[in-house]
Design a protein around this motif. Sequence first.
Motif, PDB file in Angstrom:
ATOM      1  N   LYS A   3     -10.404   4.634  -1.112  1.00 20.41           N
ATOM      2  CA  LYS A   3      -9.802   3.328  -1.710  1.00 20.41           C
ATOM      3  C   LYS A   3     -10.744   2.764  -2.638  1.00 20.41           C
ATOM      4  O   LYS A   3     -10.171   2.132  -3.693  1.00 20.41           O
ATOM      5  CB  LYS A   3      -9.640   2.565  -0.576  1.00 20.41           C
ATOM      6  N   SER A   6     -10.323   3.723  -6.353  1.00 19.46           N
ATOM      7  CA  SER A   6      -9.074   3.131  -7.011  1.00 19.46           C
ATOM      8  C   SER A   6      -9.594   1.547  -7.477  1.00 19.46           C
ATOM      9  O   SER A   6      -9.037   1.269  -8.585  1.00 19.46           O
ATOM     10  CB  SER A   6      -7.743   3.313  -6.418  1.00 19.46           C
ATOM     11  N   LEU A  84      -1.149   1.156  -6.657  1.00 16.47           N
ATOM     12  CA  LEU A  84      -2.583   0.732  -5.679  1.00 16.47           C
ATOM     13  C   LEU A  84      -3.344  -0.400  -6.136  1.00 16.47           C
ATOM     14  O   LEU A  84      -3.999  -0.970  -5.417  1.00 16.47           O
ATOM     15  CB  LEU A  84      -3.347   2.065  -6.341  1.00 16.47           C
ATOM     16  N   ASP A  87      -2.004  -2.907  -4.268  1.00 17.48           N
ATOM     17  CA  ASP A  87      -2.316  -2.666  -2.676  1.00 17.48           C
ATOM     18  C   ASP A  87      -1.079  -2.256  -2.015  1.00 17.48           C
ATOM     19  O   ASP A  87      -0.751  -2.540  -0.675  1.00 17.48           O
ATOM     20  CB  ASP A  87      -2.907  -3.890  -2.068  1.00 17.48           C
ATOM     21  N   LYS A  89       0.196   0.924  -1.104  1.00 21.44           N
ATOM     22  CA  LYS A  89       0.016   2.392  -0.652  1.00 21.44           C
ATOM     23  C   LYS A  89       1.542   3.214  -0.372  1.00 21.44           C
ATOM     24  O   LYS A  89       1.754   4.444  -0.855  1.00 21.44           O
ATOM     25  CB  LYS A  89      -0.798   2.620   0.179  1.00 21.44           C
ATOM     26  N   SER A  90       2.330   2.295   0.448  1.00 22.75           N
ATOM     27  CA  SER A  90       3.577   3.434   0.593  1.00 22.75           C
ATOM     28  C   SER A  90       4.449   3.632  -0.725  1.00 22.75           C
ATOM     29  O   SER A  90       5.027   4.772  -0.496  1.00 22.75           O
ATOM     30  CB  SER A  90       4.270   2.218   1.693  1.00 22.75           C
ATOM     31  N   ALA A  92       3.013   4.090  -3.400  1.00 24.29           N
ATOM     32  CA  ALA A  92       2.349   5.389  -4.266  1.00 24.29           C
ATOM     33  C   ALA A  92       2.628   6.590  -3.402  1.00 24.29           C
ATOM     34  O   ALA A  92       3.060   7.612  -4.109  1.00 24.29           O
ATOM     35  CB  ALA A  92       0.885   5.006  -4.173  1.00 24.29           C
ATOM     36  N   GLU A 162      -5.493   8.359  -9.037  1.00 22.43           N
ATOM     37  CA  GLU A 162      -6.548   7.872  -7.564  1.00 22.43           C
ATOM     38  C   GLU A 162      -7.800   7.334  -8.068  1.00 22.43           C
ATOM     39  O   GLU A 162      -8.499   7.025  -7.403  1.00 22.43           O
ATOM     40  CB  GLU A 162      -6.188   8.974  -6.880  1.00 22.43           C
ATOM     41  N   GLU A 222      -6.552  10.379  -1.172  1.00 15.06           N
ATOM     42  CA  GLU A 222      -5.858   9.052  -0.425  1.00 15.06           C
ATOM     43  C   GLU A 222      -4.435   9.148  -0.154  1.00 15.06           C
ATOM     44  O   GLU A 222      -4.068   8.290   0.528  1.00 15.06           O
ATOM     45  CB  GLU A 222      -6.582   7.778  -0.957  1.00 15.06           C
ATOM     46  N   LEU A 223      -3.842  10.002  -0.898  1.00 17.23           N
ATOM     47  CA  LEU A 223      -2.429  10.082  -0.620  1.00 17.23           C
ATOM     48  C   LEU A 223      -1.940  11.285   0.257  1.00 17.23           C
ATOM     49  O   LEU A 223      -2.053  12.575  -0.310  1.00 17.23           O
ATOM     50  CB  LEU A 223      -1.890  10.335  -2.230  1.00 17.23           C
TER      51      LEU A 223
END
Length: 451
Positions: A3, A6, A84, A87, A89-90, A92, A162, A222-223
């Motif tokens: 995290k 990014s 990202l 913030d 993330k869902s 992304a 990312e 992170e994905l």
Amino acid sequence: MAKVASEDLGTKPISKLLVKQAVPASIGILVMSLNILVDTIFVGNWIGSTAIAAINVVLPVSFFIAALGMSIGVGGSSIISRALGADNKSKALKTFGNQITLTLLFTVTLVVFGLLYVDDIIPAFGGKGAIFEPAKIYYIIVLYGVPFLALCMMGNTVIRAEGKPKFAMYAMMIPSVGNLILDYVFINLLDLGMYGAAWATTGSYMLCLLFIMWFFFSKNSELKLSFAHLGLDKLIVKEIGSLGFVTLARQAVVSITYLFMNNILFNLGGETSVTAYAIVGRMLMFALFPVFGITQGFLPIAGYNYGASKYSRVRETINTAIKYAVILATVIFILLMLFPDVITRLFTHDAEVLKETPSAMRWVFAATPIIAIQLIGAAYFQAIGKATPALLLTLTRQGFFFIPLILILPSFYGELGVWMSFPIADVLATIVTAYFLNREIRKTLIKPISE
């Protein structure tokens, strides 16, 4: 740790970020371009100059299908960078899953059609006379590997979104190095000719995809996807499509340009002129690698900071990217103006090709110092999610100026008119892009804002 990578896009100094993002991207593009360059040198010296023209006929078709992956990747990665930055993330994750599904659906379908109509497609793109048979051999085998290439191009842009430019660089280097090794084995050692060149290319795409799959399954990403993310979401697909269409349209215009160029040059000068264009085209891919690298490095930084409403950082990113790119483009320009003969001799010993190519190369690269403005300007609108201006500016050079010029100027100047079209289109496109970029900066980025 992932995290933080990014989040660095919104906090670290722009110049350092741009170097961090652009250098790996430039190295990746350099290796990829060297692959294309050396591959062409191998083919020209081990198979013959006609084989160079044959590959040049096939490239726009295979690259257009593969560019679907790139367009889905760039469109989705713009969403991922901004998600990202906000913030989210869902979103992304859902975007990434949709990118994979769309890439597979479109590329496999187009490959099937491409194989069904092979005998019509190759002549349409200039594969006539002695060029047809080697082009057909190369086309069929390479098309099998195009879905792998499309997934690689899509995945590479996500890795960069990312904030992991080094891994994106590795993803570009692996198929390039692999292709050169396979070229040596298949063409030089096993004497497989065009079959060897084609299977070397397809094998290199497979190697690249294996690496990208490893990256996303490893702790470096992170994905972390689930099957639920692969289901298509109407709103996300629409946004990916609107932004990705910019990249796809650009590649479509490139393919159309190849179609016109190969046919016009074949009519004006036969296989020799098509081969000269193939060599110059390879240099266009290779010589401008640092400028393309800066453009690639610029995208996630601009997109992240725009998503985070840090507009002063966006302005600084634009200015820094243009400054660095102009300096590098000027150095490239000087080298190409001084040594076009030396460069041409690397590819072939054909006397006619050696006579024609250096002059063509000087014309094609005549406006190189200013193209950075056009590239960065069009990329900015794509990075911030403004699809329509990004599309129009992307199409400006080749679609609105270059194609009309190559259809008109040869009537007055013959083959020289074809080569003159390059710098004229560059200058006109740069003027238009600079106007719209400056207007957008004043309208959107220069205003009171608390960051």
